[in-house]
Design a protein around this motif. Structure first.
Motif, PDB file in Angstrom:
ATOM      1  N   GLU A  34      47.700  40.199  28.518  1.00 41.43           N
ATOM      2  CA  GLU A  34      46.092  40.285  28.391  1.00 41.43           C
ATOM      3  C   GLU A  34      45.525  40.297  30.113  1.00 41.43           C
ATOM      4  O   GLU A  34      44.820  40.646  29.839  1.00 41.43           O
ATOM      5  N   LYS A  35      47.023  40.114  31.003  1.00 33.81           N
ATOM      6  CA  LYS A  35      46.623  39.700  32.366  1.00 33.81           C
ATOM      7  C   LYS A  35      46.941  41.615  32.815  1.00 33.81           C
ATOM      8  O   LYS A  35      47.767  41.343  33.818  1.00 33.81           O
ATOM      9  N   ALA A  36      46.915  42.401  31.810  1.00 32.77           N
ATOM     10  CA  ALA A  36      48.037  43.631  33.098  1.00 32.77           C
ATOM     11  C   ALA A  36      47.158  43.870  33.775  1.00 32.77           C
ATOM     12  O   ALA A  36      47.913  44.851  34.054  1.00 32.77           O
ATOM     13  N   ALA A  37      45.622  44.526  33.985  1.00 30.33           N
ATOM     14  CA  ALA A  37      45.211  45.165  34.882  1.00 30.33           C
ATOM     15  C   ALA A  37      45.692  44.269  36.520  1.00 30.33           C
ATOM     16  O   ALA A  37      45.446  45.237  37.193  1.00 30.33           O
ATOM     17  N   LEU A  38      46.554  43.634  36.476  1.00 32.91           N
ATOM     18  CA  LEU A  38      46.728  42.411  37.789  1.00 32.91           C
ATOM     19  C   LEU A  38      47.632  43.568  38.376  1.00 32.91           C
ATOM     20  O   LEU A  38      48.215  44.240  38.907  1.00 32.91           O
ATOM     21  N   ILE A  39      49.033  44.453  37.130  1.00 34.68           N
ATOM     22  CA  ILE A  39      49.736  44.776  37.515  1.00 34.68           C
ATOM     23  C   ILE A  39      49.252  46.253  38.034  1.00 34.68           C
ATOM     24  O   ILE A  39      50.006  46.939  38.733  1.00 34.68           O
ATOM     25  N   PHE A  40      48.196  46.541  37.389  1.00 36.91           N
ATOM     26  CA  PHE A  40      47.447  47.987  37.751  1.00 36.91           C
ATOM     27  C   PHE A  40      47.022  47.908  39.030  1.00 36.91           C
ATOM     28  O   PHE A  40      47.238  48.959  39.693  1.00 36.91           O
ATOM     29  N   ALA A  41      46.664  46.744  39.893  1.00 34.50           N
ATOM     30  CA  ALA A  41      45.854  46.645  41.095  1.00 34.50           C
ATOM     31  C   ALA A  41      47.246  46.329  42.078  1.00 34.50           C
ATOM     32  O   ALA A  41      46.962  47.151  43.016  1.00 34.50           O
ATOM     33  N   THR A  42      48.178  46.125  41.661  1.00 36.86           N
ATOM     34  CA  THR A  42      49.494  45.412  42.546  1.00 36.86           C
ATOM     35  C   THR A  42      49.885  46.917  42.654  1.00 36.86           C
ATOM     36  O   THR A  42      51.011  47.495  43.921  1.00 36.86           O
ATOM     37  N   LYS A  43      50.526  47.757  41.736  1.00 37.28           N
ATOM     38  CA  LYS A  43      51.264  49.258  41.657  1.00 37.28           C
ATOM     39  C   LYS A  43      50.108  50.090  41.991  1.00 37.28           C
ATOM     40  O   LYS A  43      50.226  51.400  42.709  1.00 37.28           O
ATOM     41  N   GLN A  44      48.662  49.973  42.582  1.00 35.93           N
ATOM     42  CA  GLN A  44      48.011  50.909  42.415  1.00 35.93           C
ATOM     43  C   GLN A  44      48.105  52.216  41.387  1.00 35.93           C
ATOM     44  O   GLN A  44      48.279  53.734  42.337  1.00 35.93           O
ATOM     45  N   ARG A  45      48.520  52.094  40.820  1.00 32.06           N
ATOM     46  CA  ARG A  45      48.644  52.676  39.055  1.00 32.06           C
ATOM     47  C   ARG A  45      47.065  53.231  38.424  1.00 32.06           C
ATOM     48  O   ARG A  45      46.288  52.262  38.692  1.00 32.06           O
ATOM     49  N   SER A  46      47.071  54.323  38.001  1.00 37.59           N
ATOM     50  CA  SER A  46      46.329  55.372  37.675  1.00 37.59           C
ATOM     51  C   SER A  46      45.920  54.292  36.538  1.00 37.59           C
ATOM     52  O   SER A  46      47.437  54.554  35.432  1.00 37.59           O
ATOM     53  N   GLN A  47      44.639  54.377  35.907  1.00 45.22           N
ATOM     54  CA  GLN A  47      44.495  54.052  34.222  1.00 45.22           C
ATOM     55  C   GLN A  47      44.956  54.529  33.243  1.00 45.22           C
ATOM     56  O   GLN A  47      45.434  53.844  31.728  1.00 45.22           O
ATOM     57  N   ASP A  48      46.109  56.370  33.702  1.00 46.63           N
ATOM     58  CA  ASP A  48      46.280  57.012  32.493  1.00 46.63           C
ATOM     59  C   ASP A  48      47.881  56.536  32.545  1.00 46.63           C
ATOM     60  O   ASP A  48      48.341  57.359  31.385  1.00 46.63           O
ATOM     61  N   LYS A  49      48.357  55.692  32.980  1.00 50.92           N
ATOM     62  CA  LYS A  49      49.614  55.142  32.725  1.00 50.92           C
ATOM     63  C   LYS A  49      49.654  54.287  32.088  1.00 50.92           C
ATOM     64  O   LYS A  49      49.899  53.331  33.143  1.00 50.92           O
ATOM     65  N   PRO A  50      50.195  53.902  31.099  1.00 51.41           N
ATOM     66  CA  PRO A  50      50.224  52.326  30.106  1.00 51.41           C
ATOM     67  C   PRO A  50      51.834  52.198  30.385  1.00 51.41           C
ATOM     68  O   PRO A  50      52.618  52.644  30.969  1.00 51.41           O
ATOM     69  N   LEU A  51      51.467  50.430  30.431  1.00 53.30           N
ATOM     70  CA  LEU A  51      52.594  49.719  30.971  1.00 53.30           C
ATOM     71  C   LEU A  51      53.027  49.798  29.587  1.00 53.30           C
ATOM     72  O   LEU A  51      53.238  50.161  28.287  1.00 53.30           O
TER      73      LEU A  51
END
Length: 198
Positions: A34-51
């Protein structure tokens, strides 16, 4: 990066902090689903690349996917053959998967059980975690503690030497193979550590 004991790392992950630990492929960044958004922010990862949802045991992952009884039997056969190991399966997601795991396509979820004693010990106490390789998006996966420390000052990681970190990972620089279920067969999205015989 904050180096912590295994107990502190597990407690940090359960409290919703981003942590890093070795796996059987490349080192992972991990956080509660439920905190997955933190990884997208930390990695500067595009939203279209799922975890990837990683767990210590396949039984912990089945509630996050949905399919027919026949599909479950096919998936279980693959799991029995290749897990724990370097194979990620992309399957239809159940409504238990937080949208933050895969913002642009919440209908699927990648799942994996790593063949790593340290990863399994952590995951057995945290429950399934949202994971990805420890690197800035688009850059090569980091392989040593020093590299991870340099890039991710805010991430908590297991206190161990670089030698310990590397020696437990024979396929360290190779990510997992990713196979997506199409409804009738498997589509290889990324060839990695495992050769899926499909």
């Amino acid at each position: 990066m904050t180096k912590v004991s295994l107990e502190e790392l597990i407690a940090s992950a359960r409290s919703g902090f981003v942590v890093s630990f070795p796996t059987d492929t490349v080192p992972a960044l991990a956080v509660l689903p439920e905190k997955a958004a933190l990884i997208f922010a930390t990695k500067q990862r595009s939203q279209d690349k799922p975890l990837i949802l990683m767990a210590a045991d396949s039984e912990d992952l089945w509630p996050y996917v949905q399919g027919s009884e026949a599909e479950y039997q096919i998936w279980q056969q693959v799991v029995d053959q290749y897990w724990p190991g370097g194979l990620t399966l992309v399957l239809p997601a159940s409504d238990r998967v937080p949208k933050a795991m895969n913002p642009t396509d919440p209908t699927t979820i990648g799942i994996r059980v790593p063949k790593s004693a340290i990863a399994q010990k952590i995951l057995s106490q945290t429950g399934p975690l949202a994971t990805t390789s420890a690197n800035l998006s688009g850059q090569p996966a980091l392989e040593t503690m020093a590299e991870i420390a340099a890039q991710f000052a805010e991430v908590m990681t297991w206190e161990s030497t670089a030698t310990e970190f590397s020696s437990k990972n024979t396929a360290l620089s190779q990510p997992s193979t990713v196979a997506k279920w199409t409804g009738s067969n498997w589509q290889i999205l990324r060839q990695g550590a495992v050769n899926l015989d499909v």
